[in-house]
Write a protein that holds these residues in place. Structure first.
Motif, mmCIF file in Angstrom:
data_model
loop_
_atom_site.group_PDB
_atom_site.id
_atom_site.type_symbol
_atom_site.label_atom_id
_atom_site.label_comp_id
_atom_site.label_asym_id
_atom_site.label_seq_id
_atom_site.Cartn_x
_atom_site.Cartn_y
_atom_site.Cartn_z
ATOM 1 N N GLY A 230 0.791 -1.227 0.000
ATOM 2 C CA GLY A 230 0.000 0.000 0.000
ATOM 3 C C GLY A 230 0.817 1.269 0.000
ATOM 4 N N ASP A 231 0.224 2.284 -0.603
ATOM 5 C CA ASP A 231 0.880 3.592 -0.675
ATOM 6 C C ASP A 231 -0.192 4.641 -0.953
ATOM 7 N N VAL A 232 -0.436 5.483 0.039
ATOM 8 C CA VAL A 232 -1.412 6.565 -0.148
ATOM 9 C C VAL A 232 -0.643 7.880 -0.230
ATOM 10 N N PRO A 233 -0.817 8.625 -1.315
ATOM 11 C CA PRO A 233 -0.091 9.917 -1.422
ATOM 12 C C PRO A 233 -0.592 10.898 -0.347
ATOM 13 N N PRO A 234 0.100 12.015 -0.182
ATOM 14 C CA PRO A 234 -0.348 12.974 0.842
ATOM 15 C C PRO A 234 -1.765 13.459 0.543
ATOM 16 N N VAL A 235 -2.682 13.265 1.494
ATOM 17 C CA VAL A 235 -4.077 13.667 1.287
ATOM 18 C C VAL A 235 -4.684 14.303 2.528
ATOM 19 N N LEU A 236 -4.075 14.128 3.680
ATOM 20 C CA LEU A 236 -4.704 14.622 4.912
ATOM 21 C C LEU A 236 -4.368 16.102 5.109
ATOM 22 N N PRO A 237 -5.277 16.877 5.707
ATOM 23 C CA PRO A 237 -5.006 18.310 5.898
ATOM 24 C C PRO A 237 -3.746 18.552 6.743
ATOM 25 N N ALA A 238 -2.948 19.531 6.324
ATOM 26 C CA ALA A 238 -1.651 19.785 6.973
ATOM 27 C C ALA A 238 -1.823 20.044 8.470
ATOM 28 N N GLU A 239 -2.921 20.753 8.832
ATOM 29 C CA GLU A 239 -3.067 21.090 10.265
ATOM 30 C C GLU A 239 -3.338 19.836 11.108
ATOM 31 N N TRP A 240 -3.946 18.809 10.510
ATOM 32 C CA TRP A 240 -4.171 17.559 11.249
ATOM 33 C C TRP A 240 -2.841 16.848 11.528
ATOM 34 N N LEU A 241 -1.873 17.090 10.643
ATOM 35 C CA LEU A 241 -0.596 16.373 10.735
ATOM 36 C C LEU A 241 0.424 17.101 11.612
ATOM 37 N N GLU A 242 0.052 18.267 12.082
ATOM 38 C CA GLU A 242 0.995 19.089 12.856
ATOM 39 C C GLU A 242 1.567 18.339 14.069
ATOM 40 N N PRO A 243 0.725 17.628 14.869
ATOM 41 C CA PRO A 243 1.308 16.907 16.016
ATOM 42 C C PRO A 243 2.343 15.872 15.583
ATOM 43 N N MET A 244 2.095 15.195 14.465
ATOM 44 C CA MET A 244 3.078 14.216 13.984
ATOM 45 C C MET A 244 4.353 14.930 13.543
ATOM 46 N N ARG A 245 4.174 16.058 12.846
ATOM 47 C CA ARG A 245 5.335 16.805 12.365
ATOM 48 C C ARG A 245 6.171 17.283 13.557
#
Ligand SMILES: N[C@@H](CCC(=O)N[C@@H](CS)C(=O)NCC(=O)O)C(=O)O
Length: 250
Positions: A230-245
């Motif tokens: 599996g491979d999903v390209p970037p699709v999630l909103p950037a602000e949702w990913l902030e904690p991971m970043r």
């Protein structure tokens, strides 16, 4: 032993069970099912539940990755998925339960939310699976299945955003278990497979991959489930990913 494992392509608990069957050296036939359709098939076959993974070994029918891991140790004790020492066994059972209930459920929600945004990426999970219809057709008609999976698992944007906010703490917990030797030892245990599969699904999303891959949790996943599809390209909103970043050391 006549063994049949019912899976959905890319299903993380199914990949955990496949790895456990391989560890035990139990040959099996794999039956690939489409999500949702899987429910009807398992019901018709009178499994105790309607979810993937389900396993038939001779005349014994099992549903659920934790039910299966325990049964595998009864059926073929060596090499063990659970140690004999009661305290260590309890700790591994607790980690396996957490992996199934917290980590894997969160990862499933994140995945189906991402799949809704990029249906075509489902193609990358199918691999050599024989799902009974051409892959292109399955992907082109997947919208109702994706919607049903989002509904069945109670997935909505806020919940997925919360899952992503909690995810760094999940990785911290896994890294700590690896450091203390509960996970990632010389003798693989049931929690290793359960947790590696949940992390593997998360790493199949490009949005999460780089924040996980270099951590002990990411390396652990690659060791226990080396070829997670599996491979999903970037699709999630950037602000949702902030904690991971923010969880990635500068
Ligand atoms: N927690 C369960 C997984 C149950 C589950 O939700 N499985 C998914 C596949 S990852 C499934 O059956 N999806 C199809 C559906 O719910 O319709 C386990 O570890 O066995």
């Amino acid at each position: 032993m006549d063994t049949k494992l019912y899976v959905i392509p890319g299903s993380h608990p199914a990949l955990a069970v496949r790895a456990m069957l391989e560890l035990k050296g139990i040959p099996y036939k794999r039956v690939d099912l489409m999500p949702v359709v899987s429910r009807g098939v398992l019901k018709a076959l009178r499994f105790p539940g309607v979810t993937i993974p389900s396993l038939r070994i001779d005349d014994r029918k099992l549903t659920g990755s934790r039910e299966i891991s325990k049964a595998l140790d009864e059926i073929r004790p060596e090499p063990p998925l659970f140690p004999a020492d009661p305290d260590r066994r309890a700790a591994i059972e607790e980690a396996e339960l957490w992996g199934e209930k917290e980590l894997s459920d969160a990862t499933r929600r994140i995945f189906w939310n991402a799949a809704k945004r990029d249906r075509d990426s489902l193609r990358s999970y199918i691999g050599d699976a024989k799902i009974g219809v051409p892959v292109g057709l399955a992907v082109a008609t997947a919208a109702p299945i994706i919607a049903a999976e989002n509904r069945i698992h109670g997935i909505n944007d806020q919940r997925v955003r919360d899952d992503l906010a909690a995810f760094p703490s999940y990785l911290d917990r896994i890294d700590a278990w690896i450091a203390e030797g509960l996970l990632g030892g010389d003798e693989p245990n049931a929690a290793d497979y359960q947790i590696a599969a949940g992390v593997g699904l998360a790493m199949s999303l490009q949005d999460l991959r780089s924040a996980i891959a270099a951590r002990p949790a990411g390396e652990h996943s690659k060791r226990f489930i080396p070829d997670y599809p599996g491979d999903v390209p970037p699709v999630l909103p950037a602000e949702w990913l902030e904690p991971m970043r923010a969880s990635v050391p500068a």
